[in-house]
Design an enzyme around this catalytic site. Structure first.
Site, PDB file in Angstrom:
ATOM      1  N   LYS A  24      40.458  29.279  41.656  1.00 18.23           N
ATOM      2  CA  LYS A  24      40.296  31.429  42.306  1.00 18.23           C
ATOM      3  C   LYS A  24      41.003  31.581  40.573  1.00 18.23           C
ATOM      4  CE  LYS A  24      39.592  34.451  44.885  1.00 18.23           C
ATOM      5  NZ  LYS A  24      38.458  34.583  45.349  1.00 18.23           N
TER       6      LYS A  24
ATOM      7  N   ASP B 137      35.743  39.358  43.296  1.00 18.79           N
ATOM      8  CA  ASP B 137      36.943  39.815  43.988  1.00 18.79           C
ATOM      9  C   ASP B 137      37.347  40.593  44.129  1.00 18.79           C
ATOM     10  OD1 ASP B 137      38.134  37.451  46.234  1.00 18.79           O
ATOM     11  OD2 ASP B 137      39.880  38.470  45.792  1.00 18.79           O
TER      12      ASP B 137
HETATM   13  P1  NDP Z   1      37.359  45.373  46.660  1.00 21.70           P
HETATM   14  O1  NDP Z   1      38.126  45.147  45.168  1.00 21.70           O
HETATM   15  O2  NDP Z   1      35.875  45.863  46.554  1.00 21.70           O
HETATM   16  O3  NDP Z   1      37.626  46.000  48.232  1.00 21.70           O
HETATM   17  C1  NDP Z   1      39.272  45.653  48.407  1.00 21.70           C
HETATM   18  C2  NDP Z   1      39.464  46.813  49.528  1.00 21.70           C
HETATM   19  O4  NDP Z   1      40.543  46.348  50.355  1.00 21.70           O
HETATM   20  C3  NDP Z   1      39.291  48.250  49.323  1.00 21.70           C
HETATM   21  O5  NDP Z   1      39.332  49.265  49.630  1.00 21.70           O
HETATM   22  C4  NDP Z   1      41.323  48.297  48.895  1.00 21.70           C
HETATM   23  O6  NDP Z   1      41.380  49.393  48.844  1.00 21.70           O
HETATM   24  C5  NDP Z   1      41.304  47.560  49.540  1.00 21.70           C
HETATM   25  N1  NDP Z   1      43.078  46.481  49.272  1.00 21.70           N
HETATM   26  C6  NDP Z   1      42.756  45.878  48.516  1.00 21.70           C
HETATM   27  N2  NDP Z   1      44.376  45.770  48.609  1.00 21.70           N
HETATM   28  C7  NDP Z   1      44.587  45.673  48.934  1.00 21.70           C
HETATM   29  C8  NDP Z   1      46.307  45.988  49.960  1.00 21.70           C
HETATM   30  N3  NDP Z   1      47.528  45.406  49.432  1.00 21.70           N
HETATM   31  N4  NDP Z   1      46.125  46.729  50.558  1.00 21.70           N
HETATM   32  C9  NDP Z   1      45.209  47.776  51.143  1.00 21.70           C
HETATM   33  N5  NDP Z   1      44.165  47.915  51.210  1.00 21.70           N
HETATM   34  C10 NDP Z   1      43.533  47.272  50.166  1.00 21.70           C
HETATM   35  O7  NDP Z   1      37.093  43.349  46.806  1.00 21.70           O
HETATM   36  P2  NDP Z   1      36.262  42.733  48.023  1.00 21.70           P
HETATM   37  O8  NDP Z   1      35.628  43.467  48.779  1.00 21.70           O
HETATM   38  O9  NDP Z   1      35.370  42.639  47.448  1.00 21.70           O
HETATM   39  O10 NDP Z   1      37.716  41.943  48.801  1.00 21.70           O
HETATM   40  C11 NDP Z   1      37.912  42.049  50.464  1.00 21.70           C
HETATM   41  C12 NDP Z   1      38.231  40.984  50.462  1.00 21.70           C
HETATM   42  O11 NDP Z   1      37.554  39.911  50.767  1.00 21.70           O
HETATM   43  C13 NDP Z   1      39.325  40.234  49.816  1.00 21.70           C
HETATM   44  O12 NDP Z   1      40.919  39.713  50.575  1.00 21.70           O
HETATM   45  C14 NDP Z   1      38.263  38.738  49.025  1.00 21.70           C
HETATM   46  O13 NDP Z   1      39.284  38.156  48.728  1.00 21.70           O
HETATM   47  C15 NDP Z   1      38.062  38.696  50.313  1.00 21.70           C
HETATM   48  N6  NDP Z   1      36.602  38.741  49.220  1.00 21.70           N
HETATM   49  C16 NDP Z   1      35.700  39.123  49.147  1.00 21.70           C
HETATM   50  C17 NDP Z   1      33.518  38.071  48.356  1.00 21.70           C
HETATM   51  C18 NDP Z   1      33.134  39.009  47.860  1.00 21.70           C
HETATM   52  O14 NDP Z   1      32.019  38.154  47.216  1.00 21.70           O
HETATM   53  N7  NDP Z   1      33.423  39.743  47.164  1.00 21.70           N
HETATM   54  C19 NDP Z   1      34.093  36.862  49.430  1.00 21.70           C
HETATM   55  C20 NDP Z   1      34.994  36.634  49.725  1.00 21.70           C
HETATM   56  C21 NDP Z   1      35.706  37.326  50.385  1.00 21.70           C
HETATM   57  P3  NDP Z   1      42.153  50.434  47.709  1.00 21.70           P
HETATM   58  O15 NDP Z   1      40.842  51.139  46.852  1.00 21.70           O
HETATM   59  O16 NDP Z   1      42.890  51.444  48.147  1.00 21.70           O
HETATM   60  O17 NDP Z   1      42.515  48.904  46.835  1.00 21.70           O
HETATM   61  O1  2IT Z   2      36.712  34.924  48.443  1.00 25.31           O
HETATM   62  C1  2IT Z   2      35.068  34.287  47.751  1.00 25.31           C
HETATM   63  O2  2IT Z   2      34.957  33.674  48.347  1.00 25.31           O
HETATM   64  C2  2IT Z   2      34.790  35.451  46.251  1.00 25.31           C
HETATM   65  N1  2IT Z   2      36.001  36.117  45.801  1.00 25.31           N
HETATM   66  C3  2IT Z   2      33.615  34.736  46.087  1.00 25.31           C
HETATM   67  C4  2IT Z   2      33.386  33.854  45.362  1.00 25.31           C
HETATM   68  C5  2IT Z   2      32.503  33.814  44.248  1.00 25.31           C
HETATM   69  O3  2IT Z   2      32.503  32.568  44.097  1.00 25.31           O
HETATM   70  O4  2IT Z   2      31.423  34.297  45.049  1.00 25.31           O
END
Ligand code: NDP
Ligand code: 2IT
Length: 444
Positions: free
Chosen positions: A126, A166
């Site tokens: 990561k 992420d």
């Molecule tokens: P994005 O940046 O697309 O969206 C994040 C969302 O969460 C936004 O709505 C953001 O609000 C909110 N957020 C982020 N930080 C905070 C905080 N500290 N407090 C409150 N709200 C918060 O990220 P993703 O959707 O990609 O990721 C969301 C979660 O999913 C994370 O935990 C990530 O690690 C996990 N994840 C993502 C994957 C992926 O493929 N993208 C895969 C697996 C897991 P704002 O815009 O106001 O900051």
């Molecule tokens: O938390 C996760 O699994 C991700 N942000 C996606 C990682 C990836 O390599 O697609």
């Protein structure tokens, strides 16, 4: 002292200033106890748990870039290469002001087991930076991404370490990073995933984490005699994971009544309008207040509050530790049947225990959000073969992977007498494959 407690004590002492990392290690090692006890002598001699909790490599570096006023800005870049026993390091890059060593290590540690659960050959890693893409111009984001890769390119590669998106890192950022990697190395290779479709990206990668979350949730419900039809879902977050979780939930006949961001949340009793949400978040990069302004019947509320809404299914899709004990109590009081994590470690340890004790079906992120990284691995496969699958092909593979993960973690929990404990099942099933590979490869 038994081996798990001994290692936990050492990890706590060595990483005292890293609370998120300690939380992730405690959850995993605690639920591995029966497996470790059954193999204690061998694992202890091999220092297996010490090796598993110490990253192979941690890279931390300065990232300089120039903002639109001409001012030089300084950020810190990270990449933690945690474990490559079963494949090249793989995991996302988080761009958020809260990013530090603890956050990157917890995410990298979780990624080892998650990637193992996908059944695909990917190790755990990561990275990210404390850079905040919010409010920056495209040129500023490009300047940051190019500078970040200027250092990171030395450590990554299609068969070495393959970063992806992420929080804060989406298709735009991956595009700038990919261009810079290509410029520096001259290599056109699948070194990053989540790429645009015109230069090696996979169809369905954008949707994969959210869709995958719903595929596993539906299988969980089905195996407990329930379906998705008319179920009320509360979702937190409004980013990549939340948007496509909401889209698939509604395609399955459920009604999603909440989404949130870091400033506030939406309650929309008629069901979230996903097209409007996409327009606001993906195109305009705007706040959720605009959603309430555009959608009759929807209410915007400041601060936190999603888990106070009565629902059948809760899907936390924002960030770590966003669902605490009081939230868990509210969910149980409202009759919630299942919590499946879209984010990484969104539920605190206390809240997880409470939900499990109360009989709420609970699937932890390393199983339920594995669809994103699984589809990243499918993108790597397509890049290696120099071909592109259709959306339907990639999506069908994703669905099968998620269904397989559910049965794999269910079986692992049963094997150790913990039927229905999907946290233990996920940790055990994820661990077994990695541990076997580490032992087979000797002391290295
Ligand atoms: P994005 O940046 O697309 O969206 C994040 C969302 O969460 C936004 O709505 C953001 O609000 C909110 N957020 C982020 N930080 C905070 C905080 N500290 N407090 C409150 N709200 C918060 O990220 P993703 O959707 O990609 O990721 C969301 C979660 O999913 C994370 O935990 C990530 O690690 C996990 N994840 C993502 C994957 C992926 O493929 N993208 C895969 C697996 C897991 P704002 O815009 O106001 O900051
Ligand atoms: O938390 C996760 O699994 C991700 N942000 C996606 C990682 C990836 O390599 O697609």
């Amino acid at each position: 002292m038994n081996y798990v407690d001994e290692v936990l004590a050492r990890v706590r002492e060595k990483n005292a200033s890293e609370p998120e990392f300690l939380q992730a290690v405690e959850e995993v090692l605690d639920s591995l106890r029966p497996v470790i006890e059954a193999n204690e002598k061998k694992y202890r001699k091999e220092a297996l748990l010490e090796r598993l909790t110490e990253p192979d490599r941690q890279i931390k570096f300065r990232v300089l870039w120039v903002d639109d006023t001409g001012q030089v800005q300084v950020n810190t870049g990270y990449r933690v290469q945690f474990n490559n026993a079963i494949g090249p390091y793989k995991g996302g890059l988080r761009l958020h002001p809260s990013v530090n060593t603890s956050i990157v290590k917890f995410l990298g540690f979780e990624q080892i087991f998650k990637n193992s659960l996908t059944g695909l050959p990917i190790g755990g890693g990561k990275g990210g930076s404390d850079f905040d893409p919010k409010g920056k111009s495209d040129r500023e984001v490009m300047a940051f991404c190019q500078s970040y890769i200027m250092e990171l390119y030395k450590y990554i590669g299609a068969n070495v370490d393959v970063p992806a998106g992420d929080i804060g890192t989406g298709a735009r950022e991956i595009g700038y990073m990919y261009g810079q990697y290509k410029r520096l190395t001259g290599l056109y290779e699948g070194v990053l995933t989540g790429k645009g479709l015109s230069y090696g990206g996979s169809l369905a990668r954008r949707e994969a984490t959210g869709y995958g979350l719903l595929y596993i949730t539906r299988e969980l419900m089905r195996c407990h005699g329930m379906n998705m039809e008319d179920k009320i879902c509360c979702i937190s977050g409004s980013g990549n994971v939340a948007i496509y979780a909401a889209e698939k939930a509604q395609q399955m006949g459920a009604r999603v009544v909440t989404v949130s961001d870091s400033a506030g949340w939406i309650y929309d009793p008629d069901g979230i309008d996903v097209a409007l949400l996409k327009e606001i978040k993906e195109v305009r990069r705007a706040r959720l207040t605009e959603y309430a302004a555009a959608k009759p019947g929807a209410q915007y509320r400041e601060g936190r509050g999603v888990w106070q809404v009565k629902c059948d299914i809760a899907l936390p899709c924002a960030t770590q530790n966003e669902l605490g004990l009081e939230d868990a109590k509210a969910l149980v009081a409202g009759g919630c049947r299942a919590v499946c994590e879209g984010a990484n470690m969104p539920t605190t340890l206390e809240a997880t225990r409470y939900l499990q004790e109360q009989g709420v079906l609970f699937v932890c992120g390393k199983a339920s959000n594995a669809g994103g990284v699984a589809t990243s691995a499918l993108e790597m496969t397509q890049n290696s073969a120099r071909l592109s699958w259709t959306f339907e092909e990639a999506d069908a593979k994703l669905e099968q992977i998620m269904i397989h993960i559910y049965h794999n973690i269910d079986d692992a929990a049963r094997r150790y007498g913990m039927e229905g404990n999907y946290v233990a099942g996920a940790n055990i099933a994820g661990f077994e494959k990695v541990a076997n590979a580490m032992l087979a490869q000797g002391v290295c």
